[in-house]
Design an enzyme around this catalytic site. Structure first.
Site, PDB file in Angstrom:
ATOM      1  N   ASP A  10       9.632 -44.363  30.911  1.00  0.00           N
ATOM      2  CA  ASP A  10      10.658 -45.245  31.482  1.00  0.00           C
ATOM      3  C   ASP A  10      12.034 -44.609  31.290  1.00  0.00           C
ATOM      4  OD1 ASP A  10      12.507 -47.326  32.007  1.00  0.00           O
ATOM      5  OD2 ASP A  10      11.011 -48.838  31.485  1.00  0.00           O
ATOM      6  N   SER A  68      11.000 -55.596  34.025  1.00  0.00           N
ATOM      7  CA  SER A  68      12.400 -55.239  33.787  1.00  0.00           C
ATOM      8  C   SER A  68      13.158 -56.469  33.294  1.00  0.00           C
ATOM      9  CB  SER A  68      13.020 -54.648  35.054  1.00  0.00           C
ATOM     10  OG  SER A  68      14.275 -54.086  34.783  1.00  0.00           O
ATOM     11  N   HIS A  77       9.686 -46.755  35.281  1.00  0.00           N
ATOM     12  CA  HIS A  77      10.125 -48.128  35.032  1.00  0.00           C
ATOM     13  C   HIS A  77       9.364 -49.107  35.926  1.00  0.00           C
ATOM     14  CE1 HIS A  77      12.667 -51.235  33.523  1.00  0.00           C
ATOM     15  NE2 HIS A  77      13.216 -51.495  34.691  1.00  0.00           N
TER      16      HIS A  77
END
Ligand code: CA
Length: 466
Positions: free
Chosen positions: A325, A111, A365
């Site tokens: 995601d 991330s 994610h």
């Protein structure tokens, strides 16, 4: 101000593993070292260092950028400077404690941590021998533009006629799968193996005359079109790719279709010293301002596609991104790969020498999902057959580069209940392709097929990635 970071790191081992600040999910502006990653990599025997980007949170893992307000030095530290300083200090601590320098230095991030990993490759190619950049918020400014735009597109709640409820998104998701799951990859498993070739047609969603169930209003259908459209600037230049089709359902509960994005408000508020920022009015004005302030913010865009110094130093970079995601478009990572190829004038065999990008079908994610998502990328994924940490070490230390990333999906995500499916996720520009027969949950019934037109990404391509 209470510091709610929860430091409990373990320092031991003979190797030197640098796992620097990793933020998970939507916590992109938060401080606090990524203790879960530090504990995980420490348990593997590495020495570990993390940093808090010069600000701790008032809420643990909160989207907290209060300390950016009127203090740009904190923004710069969070962007890159704290990371590099921690690396320098960490290397010195190793040398002092063990009497010799670490043999190899690595970085693990996902991330915002994935963005910071790319930034290290771009700005400090000597810091690490091997870098793992997962689900990165590369092209950070445009990522924030795009995240914030979703609220403008979808509205706040059902009082807005363009808003879609979760049940409405279920209708959209079913139609996305009808068009792009089995028709494109040959297996009706709810996983779109390569969502980048899904040219979704939303017109079928609109209610016919007299139809009231299982369909959307014309205005809601327009919202769906907008959500699956790319973001452009006022001159028609692409700013950021679309949300990957297939990710919409999870995005309606855990991502960019889930109301106001707190980190967007924090970024355009505190990061730009504008405490009256209203997320419902986000526009090209803020997009332009963010671009203009990129240098001021420590080149937070992290989108420099010239990795020639990194390449020349013999360093290795693994990128991965989940195609489901909900928070960061997987197509943004593919776009970065394409930009590196274009700007360094390399084909995929040239890139293979130092940069390999794996598209993880069915992964959310950084972690979790309905696909084969566990490949050692974090502490929750450590029981999978494959391990990306082992992969980067083998590449750096033995010259054995990974051609695929083997992901595992356990029954109910519980390793004690056995393996539900596995898949050898191919590196781009290869597409993970079903053989057409045999058990589709068996990784050996899939192979990697080269995408011959992988560099085609112009105006008439869907998605447009250049
Ligand atoms: Ca499928």
């Amino acid at each position: 101000m209470e510091d709610s970071c929860k430091p409990n790191p373990i320092y031991r081992g003979q190797g030197f593993w640098l796992t620097l600040f990793r933020a998970t999910d939507n916590k992109g502006l938060s401080g606090c070292p990524a203790y879960d990653d530090m504990i995980y990599t420490s348990s593997l025997g590495f020495s570990v260092v993390g940093d808090n980007g010069r600000h701790n949170n008032t809420e643990y893992l909160g989207m907290d950028a209060q300390q950016f307000l009127n203090n740009n030095e904190v923004v710069i530290d969070w962007s890159y400077r704290a990371r590099h300083a921690a690396v320098v200090a960490g290397k010195q601590v190793i040398k002092t404690n063990y009497g010799q320098a670490a043999s190899y230095n690595y970085m693990l991030g996902c991330s915002n941590g994935g963005r910071q990993a790319l930034q290290s490759a771009q700005m400090f190619p000597d810091d690490f021998d091997g870098i793992i950049s997962g689900s990165s918020t590369n092209d950070f400014n445009h990522h924030m533009d795009w995240s914030g735009r979703m609220y403008v597109l979808t509205g706040a709640d059902s009082s807005d006629s363009k808003f879609l409820s979760y049940d409405d998104w279920v209708i959209v998701h079913d139609e996305v799968l009808a068009q792009c799951d089995e028709p494109l990859d040959g297996v009706a498993d709810g996983i779109i193996e390569d969502s980048t070739i899904c040219d979704f047609n939303a017109t079928k969603l609109t209610c016919a005359d007299g139809q009231t169930d299982g369909c959307l209003t014309y205005e809601q259908t327009s919202t769906v079109w907008n959500v699956f459209s790319q973001l452009y600037d006022q001159d028609g230049n692409l700013l950021y790719p679309r949300l990957a089709p297939g990710a919409e359902l999870y995005a309606s509960t855990n991502g960019v279709l889930h109301g106001v994005q707190g980190h967007v408000t924090d970024w355009f508020g505190d990061g730009f010293n504008n405490t009256s920022f209203d997320p419902s009015t986000l526009s090209q004005t803020e997009y332009t301002l963010a671009d203009d302030d990129d240098e001021l913010h420590g080149k937070v865009s992290s989108f420099n596609s010239d990795l020639s110094a990194f390449q020349a130093a013999g360093k290795k970079l693994i990128m991965y991104h989940g195609l489901m995601d909900p928070a960061v478009s997987a197509e943004a990572s593919q776009r970065y790969y394409l930009n590196v190829a274009r700007d360094m004038d390399l084909d995929h065999t040239g890139l293979d020498e130092f940069l390999r990008f794996f598209r993880i079908s069915g992964m959310y994610h950084c972690t979790g999902g309905i696909g084969a998502w566990a490949f050692g990328q974090n502490i929750n994924a450590q029981n999978g057959t494959g391990n990306v940490i082992t992969d980067i070490m083998n590449w750096v230390e033995n010259g054995e580069a990974p051609d695929t990333m083997t992901g595992t999906k356990f029954v109910n995500d519980d390793p004690t209940q056995g393996v539900q499916m596995e898949r050898h996720h191919c590196r781009f520009p290869y597409r993970t392709t079903y053989s057409g027969s045999g058990d589709s949950t068996d990784a050996d019934n899939w192979s990697c097929e080269l995408i011959n037109d992988w560099q085609e990404c112009g105006v008439y391509n869907v998605p447009r990635l250049c």
